[in-house]
Design a protein around this motif. Structure first.
Motif, mmCIF file in Angstrom:
data_model
loop_
_atom_site.group_PDB
_atom_site.id
_atom_site.type_symbol
_atom_site.label_atom_id
_atom_site.label_comp_id
_atom_site.label_asym_id
_atom_site.label_seq_id
_atom_site.Cartn_x
_atom_site.Cartn_y
_atom_site.Cartn_z
ATOM 1 N N TYR A 188 0.826 -1.209 0.000
ATOM 2 C CA TYR A 188 0.000 0.000 0.000
ATOM 3 C C TYR A 188 0.863 1.263 0.000
ATOM 4 N N ILE A 189 1.996 1.224 0.689
ATOM 5 C CA ILE A 189 2.891 2.383 0.689
ATOM 6 C C ILE A 189 3.507 2.593 -0.692
ATOM 7 N N GLN A 242 -1.974 11.647 5.340
ATOM 8 C CA GLN A 242 -3.183 11.027 4.804
ATOM 9 C C GLN A 242 -2.861 9.697 4.131
ATOM 10 N N ARG A 243 -1.793 9.649 3.353
ATOM 11 C CA ARG A 243 -1.424 8.403 2.669
ATOM 12 C C ARG A 243 -0.974 7.341 3.665
ATOM 13 N N LEU A 244 -0.245 7.762 4.682
ATOM 14 C CA LEU A 244 0.167 6.803 5.710
ATOM 15 C C LEU A 244 -1.056 6.262 6.444
ATOM 16 N N ARG A 245 -1.978 7.117 6.735
ATOM 17 C CA ARG A 245 -3.205 6.706 7.436
ATOM 18 C C ARG A 245 -4.012 5.730 6.579
ATOM 19 N N GLU A 246 -4.145 6.034 5.285
ATOM 20 C CA GLU A 246 -4.868 5.132 4.385
ATOM 21 C C GLU A 246 -4.187 3.763 4.311
ATOM 22 N N SER A 247 -2.871 3.757 4.231
ATOM 23 C CA SER A 247 -2.136 2.501 4.136
ATOM 24 C C SER A 247 -2.322 1.644 5.380
ATOM 25 N N VAL A 248 -2.263 2.277 6.549
ATOM 26 C CA VAL A 248 -2.454 1.539 7.805
ATOM 27 C C VAL A 248 -3.876 0.988 7.888
ATOM 28 N N TYR A 249 -4.852 1.812 7.518
ATOM 29 C CA TYR A 249 -6.257 1.374 7.573
ATOM 30 C C TYR A 249 -6.505 0.181 6.657
ATOM 31 N N LEU A 250 -6.044 0.281 5.399
ATOM 32 C CA LEU A 250 -6.252 -0.814 4.449
ATOM 33 C C LEU A 250 -5.520 -2.080 4.890
ATOM 34 N N THR A 251 -4.338 -1.907 5.470
ATOM 35 C CA THR A 251 -3.581 -3.056 5.964
ATOM 36 C C THR A 251 -4.337 -3.769 7.081
ATOM 37 N N VAL A 252 -4.838 -3.009 8.032
ATOM 38 C CA VAL A 252 -5.565 -3.597 9.163
ATOM 39 C C VAL A 252 -6.838 -4.278 8.682
ATOM 40 N N ARG A 253 -7.546 -3.646 7.756
ATOM 41 C CA ARG A 253 -8.803 -4.225 7.267
ATOM 42 C C ARG A 253 -8.570 -5.544 6.549
ATOM 43 N N THR A 254 -7.588 -5.584 5.665
ATOM 44 C CA THR A 254 -7.311 -6.807 4.917
ATOM 45 C C THR A 254 -6.770 -7.894 5.831
ATOM 46 N N THR A 255 -5.897 -7.538 6.763
ATOM 47 C CA THR A 255 -5.340 -8.525 7.688
ATOM 48 C C THR A 255 -6.430 -9.123 8.561
ATOM 49 N N ALA A 256 -7.337 -8.294 9.037
ATOM 50 C CA ALA A 256 -8.444 -8.795 9.859
ATOM 51 C C ALA A 256 -9.288 -9.785 9.071
ATOM 52 N N MET A 257 -9.546 -9.487 7.794
ATOM 53 C CA MET A 257 -10.325 -10.393 6.965
ATOM 54 C C MET A 257 -9.642 -11.752 6.860
ATOM 55 N N VAL A 258 -8.331 -11.748 6.600
ATOM 56 C CA VAL A 258 -7.592 -13.003 6.455
ATOM 57 C C VAL A 258 -7.592 -13.790 7.763
#
Length: 490
Positions: free
Chosen positions: A103-104, A305-321
């Protein structure tokens, strides 16, 4: 009904709920707990608290004992243990780190520089813009491993340039869709990490095994692009000086150094540290995440903002897995306890299939599952069903995993559920029809099938690098045996 029949009903209901659109992770957990309550039901054990009540016990004590007994079913202990097992799995720790790196990198503005540089450098190659787009897709997909992100970003960047250069619309769309799926196979692939966690296969040997098949597939794609450009020049016209200007060699070298080299170095540093034993996959993923942040700073693309988006997307996808793993482990444990796994094993063995026939049958099933399901759901839920059968047919789970990784690319390219086509259509000009995109991906789909055939015929494509780096093993430490073609010809 017998327990095995209930297990098969459990599997059938799950498939029905999936097609109805229920959330898969929570459906797995709910069905695992629901059917598990029946499977582990033991009234004498659960309500033995009543035996400790005396005759003077009031209604409140009786109700408390009943409620306590209701939750005394062993399925709840199993669910807690499976959750702890998933959350403490060291292999899965690499997933959020690789996701964060991807994401980064996606937000570091390096892809447009890379495509421009490769487009200029390959100017004299037939289908140069298509070649540049595919190589950019391959590098970007390797760094991110997220198909939707690669296809979407490359669709915004490369597709308008190819259409402006008078490329055949379906040909241009096919290049982007096919190139965007390469991150599923080429290390450091998140899909391979998930497969390793689900099957206990060595992730290091799995990465080594995936390298040559991944490069083979990229080579087949390039052969098709260049071959079609030579045989049908109208589909990929040679760029004019206005579209791709001449560049002095010194400036071109500097562009390569500032665009291609940093991303390539990051990928090779991460992958090389894993393959040569310098770091574990988790440690290498940490290096990759730090390297991605460093690249974003170097290219002046790092913002809050980009760092925040990357962290959010990472957490969301990891939680799904992770929740998919929890649900799958619970569901599989109950399914096996009821005897469903044994029924499937006996049914497959009664078909008297050869190892090759079993492999083809398994890949056809996974191919069909790729239409309604994501690759993560197929790996976590359905691949473990095949694992006990691999030992029966003496198939190395390493070989099976690479075949699955190749096969899952077809799920993104096969109409009518070709997700990469829909990703591209979402950001493509209205003049590009979905049918044109489907037409464009079909030749690349045949390339994937051809690469799978090559693996069947020449299994050393898979085994050469793992045997070279880590020594030959009949079993790589995971469940199952060896692929029968390791010691015999096809």
């Amino acid at each position: 009904m017998t327990d095995p029949q209930i297990a098969l009903m459990m599997l059938g209901l799950f498939i029905i709920f999936v097609f109805l659109g229920f959330p898969i992770a929570f459906t797995l957990m709910a069905m695992g707990i629901g059917f598990g309550y029946y499977a582990y039901f033991d009234a004498r054990r659960m309500w033995r608290g009543f035996d400790r009540l005396d005759e003077t016990a009031g209604q409140w004590e009786q109700w408390s004992s009943w409620i306590e007994g209701f939750y005394n079913n062993r399925i709840f202990d199993l669910f807690v243990n499976q959750t702890f097992t998933v959350m403490s799995n060291e292999v899965l720790t690499a997933v959020p780190l690789f996701l964060f790196m991807g994401y980064i990198v996606e937000r570091s503005n390096i892809v447009d520089r890379l495509f421009t540089t490769l487009n200029i450098a390959s100017k004299n190659v037939p289908g140069s813009m298509g070649v540049a787009a595919l190589i950019t897709c391959a590098l970007f997909a390797t760094a991110t491993g997220i198909v939707g992100a690669v296809v979407t970003l490359m669709g915004l960047l490369a597709l308008p340039a190819m259409l402006k250069a008078r490329y055949d619309p379906s040909f241009a769309a096919g290049i982007i869709c096919a190139g965007g799926t390469l991150g599923i196979l080429i290390p450091p692939s998140i899909m391979l990490i998930v497969y390793a966690a689900a099957t206990n296969v060595s992730i290091v040997r799995l990465y080594a095994a995936a390298l040559l098949p991944g490069l083979t597939l990229v080579g087949l794609y390039l052969v098709y692009i260049i071959g079609r450009s030579l045989l049908q020049p109208s589909s990929a016209p040679k760029p004019t000086a206005d579209e791709v200007p001449d560049m002095p060699m010194g400036k071109l070298v500097m562009m390569i150094i500032t665009s291609f080299v940093p991303l390539a170095f990051l990928i090779f540093a991460v992958l090389g540290s894993i393959l040569f034993g310098l770091a574990t996959p988790t440690e290498a993923a940490s290096i990759g995440a730090l390297g991605g942040i460093f690249l974003a700073f170097i290219y002046r693309a790092m913002t809050w903002q980009r760092l925040r988006e990357s962290v959010y997307l990472t957490v969301r996808t990891t939680a799904m897995v992770c929740w998919l793993f929890v649900g799958s482990y619970t569901f599989s444990a109950v399914f096996s306890y009821l005897g469903g796994e044994h029924v499937i094993s006996e049914f497959v063995q009664s078909m008297n299939l050869s190892p090759i026939q079993f492999l083809i049958m398994a890949q056809l099933i996974i191919f069909l599952l790729g239409w309604p399901l994501e690759w993560s759901e197929i790996i976590i839920i359905f691949v473990p069903i095949f694992l006990p059968l691999l030992a029966v047919f003496e198939i190395d789970p390493l070989f099976f995993g690479i075949l699955v990784a190749l096969n899952l690319q077809t799920s993104f390219l096969t109409p009518p559920m070709a997700m990469s086509a829909y990703y591209l259509k979402g950001i493509a000009p209205p003049s590009l029809l979905l049918t044109q995109i489907f037409k464009g991906v079909m030749p690349f789909l045949f390339c994937v099938i051809l690469s799978m055939v090559l693996m069947y015929v020449f299994p050393q494509i898979v085994f050469y690098l793992p045997d070279l780096f880590y020594g030959r093993k009949s079993d790589d430490g995971s469940r199952g045996g060896r692929h029968p073609q390791r010691d015999t010809t096809a």
